[in-house]
Structure formats: structure tokens, C-alpha cells
Design a protein around this motif. Sequence first.
Motif, PDB file in Angstrom:
ATOM      1  N   VAL A  41       0.843  -1.192   0.000  1.00 53.24           N
ATOM      2  CA  VAL A  41       0.000   0.000   0.000  1.00 53.24           C
ATOM      3  C   VAL A  41       0.880   1.243   0.000  1.00 53.24           C
ATOM      4  N   ALA A  42       0.731   2.059  -1.025  1.00 52.12           N
ATOM      5  CA  ALA A  42       1.464   3.318  -1.081  1.00 52.12           C
ATOM      6  C   ALA A  42       0.619   4.410  -0.459  1.00 52.12           C
ATOM      7  N   VAL A  43       1.283   5.223   0.348  1.00 48.38           N
ATOM      8  CA  VAL A  43       0.627   6.396   0.908  1.00 48.38           C
ATOM      9  C   VAL A  43       0.883   7.541  -0.076  1.00 48.38           C
ATOM     10  N   LEU A  44      -0.193   7.964  -0.730  1.00 46.39           N
ATOM     11  CA  LEU A  44      -0.068   9.010  -1.747  1.00 46.39           C
ATOM     12  C   LEU A  44       0.149  10.369  -1.113  1.00 46.39           C
ATOM     13  N   CYS A  60       8.385 -11.636  -5.725  1.00 49.16           N
ATOM     14  CA  CYS A  60       7.374 -12.568  -5.238  1.00 49.16           C
ATOM     15  C   CYS A  60       6.020 -11.942  -5.556  1.00 49.16           C
ATOM     16  N   PRO A  61       4.950 -12.737  -5.518  1.00 47.21           N
ATOM     17  CA  PRO A  61       3.637 -12.172  -5.836  1.00 47.21           C
ATOM     18  C   PRO A  61       3.269 -11.064  -4.846  1.00 47.21           C
ATOM     19  N   ILE A  62       2.753  -9.957  -5.370  1.00 40.94           N
ATOM     20  CA  ILE A  62       2.250  -8.869  -4.533  1.00 40.94           C
ATOM     21  C   ILE A  62       1.015  -8.272  -5.189  1.00 40.94           C
ATOM     22  N   GLY A  63       0.193  -7.663  -4.366  1.00 42.34           N
ATOM     23  CA  GLY A  63      -0.894  -6.834  -4.860  1.00 42.34           C
ATOM     24  C   GLY A  63      -0.554  -5.403  -4.479  1.00 42.34           C
ATOM     25  N   LYS A  91      -9.940  -5.473   0.056  1.00 43.60           N
ATOM     26  CA  LYS A  91     -10.209  -5.989   1.408  1.00 43.60           C
ATOM     27  C   LYS A  91      -8.911  -6.578   1.959  1.00 43.60           C
ATOM     28  N   ILE A  92      -8.594  -6.284   3.208  1.00 45.70           N
ATOM     29  CA  ILE A  92      -7.315  -6.733   3.772  1.00 45.70           C
ATOM     30  C   ILE A  92      -7.465  -7.774   4.870  1.00 45.70           C
ATOM     31  N   GLU A  93      -8.680  -8.190   5.169  1.00 49.71           N
ATOM     32  CA  GLU A  93      -8.889  -9.182   6.221  1.00 49.71           C
ATOM     33  C   GLU A  93      -8.091 -10.448   5.910  1.00 49.71           C
ATOM     34  N   GLY A  94      -7.241 -10.864   6.870  1.00 53.00           N
ATOM     35  CA  GLY A  94      -6.435 -12.070   6.724  1.00 53.00           C
ATOM     36  C   GLY A  94      -5.233 -11.923   5.811  1.00 53.00           C
ATOM     37  N   ARG A  95      -4.984 -10.749   5.315  1.00 53.23           N
ATOM     38  CA  ARG A  95      -3.903 -10.523   4.349  1.00 53.23           C
ATOM     39  C   ARG A  95      -2.736  -9.776   4.995  1.00 53.23           C
ATOM     40  N   ARG A 120      -9.107  -3.760  10.744  1.00 50.09           N
ATOM     41  CA  ARG A 120      -9.780  -4.472   9.648  1.00 50.09           C
ATOM     42  C   ARG A 120      -9.385  -5.946   9.577  1.00 50.09           C
ATOM     43  N   GLY A 121      -8.571  -6.416  10.532  1.00 50.81           N
ATOM     44  CA  GLY A 121      -8.254  -7.838  10.632  1.00 50.81           C
ATOM     45  C   GLY A 121      -7.236  -8.394   9.653  1.00 50.81           C
ATOM     46  N   PRO A 122      -6.200  -7.647   9.282  1.00 50.64           N
ATOM     47  CA  PRO A 122      -5.183  -8.225   8.399  1.00 50.64           C
ATOM     48  C   PRO A 122      -4.326  -9.248   9.155  1.00 50.64           C
ATOM     49  N   ALA A 123      -3.623 -10.098   8.422  1.00 47.58           N
ATOM     50  CA  ALA A 123      -2.689 -11.039   9.052  1.00 47.58           C
ATOM     51  C   ALA A 123      -1.537 -10.276   9.701  1.00 47.58           C
ATOM     52  N   SER A 124      -1.079  -9.212   9.053  1.00 47.35           N
ATOM     53  CA  SER A 124      -0.006  -8.378   9.583  1.00 47.35           C
ATOM     54  C   SER A 124      -0.033  -7.022   8.911  1.00 47.35           C
ATOM     55  N   VAL A 125       0.541  -6.030   9.588  1.00 46.95           N
ATOM     56  CA  VAL A 125       0.722  -4.703   9.001  1.00 46.95           C
ATOM     57  C   VAL A 125       2.145  -4.280   9.325  1.00 46.95           C
TER      58      VAL A 125
END
Length: 183
Positions: A41-44, A60-63, A91-95, A120-125
Motif C-alpha cells: 500500500v502506497a501512501v499518496l 514474489c507475488p504482490i498486490g 479488502k485486507i482481512e487475513g492478508r 480491519r483484521g489483516p494477518a499483519s501490518v
Amino acid sequence: METLHPDVQDILLSEEDIRGIVARMGAEITKDYADKNPLVVAVLRGAVVFMADLMRAVDCPIGIDFMAVSSYGDGAKSSGVVRIVKDLDTKIEGRDVLIVEDILDSGLTLSYLMRMLENRGPASVEVAAFLVKDVPGNAPAVKPRYVGAHVPDEFIVGYGLDFAERYRNLSYIGILKPEVYQK
């Protein structure tokens, strides 16, 4: 060799320095997220240049997604008010989420943003900060997992960083002359 803009007093990081930093950070992120598919996630707006280079250095794969927060306006000092201007579309839940930031000084805005995303429940931030400003006697509110370089407590511009929407397109990181922002 870069041509020094007349409003810049010194170059801190050259284009070559920046390429090396981005390659190192990309390798670290690739290693740590090899078996995952993190959302970067880029902070604009400042982080967009860094993110574009960093995502090409990650193998590696990224979104990707973008957020925009407002806390500075046109001035040199923070307004103290954090406002979400553009939220995530993903959506970032679990990601796993990796926030890409251009420069970290107090870290107050980023700390707010991280708390909001963690709810929002992500796996990590985690945070990848291209620059961390060394402010004497003031540790940032956030400790980034990845740090590109440390810079002095000066007004830094270039490589996406601006003053009043100028200087983002400089290919290097430089120190803005005080007479430019103290007008």
C-alpha cells in the motif's frame, strides 16, 4: 551526475544511491514474503515514485493499492489533523499488508493509519519507509520493518517528496534551502 536544482542546497542521495537502497529493500521484502502475497500500500502522493521502483525490485507475488491521507497541506509543518482522502479498494482481512512510506518523521500520521488498518483484521501490518528523519530527542511513533536510509532533520525533497507540490520529479534526494520554505 545530477544537476543541482537552484532551490536545493545539497544532494543527500544520488540516483545511484536510491537504486541501491531500493534493490536492497526489494531483496529483504522478497525474502520475508516469499511464500505470501502481501498487499503493498502506497501512501499518496509522495510514496508513489518509491513504490513504483520497489515493486519492480520485489520478486514474489504482490498486490498493490493506494491510500491518501492529509496532514500537511502546503506548509512545512504538520497541520496536526489526519484525514483519509482515499481509502483502500482492496479488502485486507487475513492478508499481509506492507505500507510503503516516503519519509517517516514523527510517525504520528502513520501510527494512526496502522491502527485503522489493524482494526480491519489483516494477518499483519508492516512498514517500508524509504527515509527516516533523525530528529534529535524524538523517536518516531512507528518502527518500520524496512528502512531505506536515515536523513537529517532538514526539509527533504525529490524522488516523490515535495514542498507545496514542487520538486517531486527530482531524481535525487536533496535538502531544500530554508529561504524557499520560510517565505
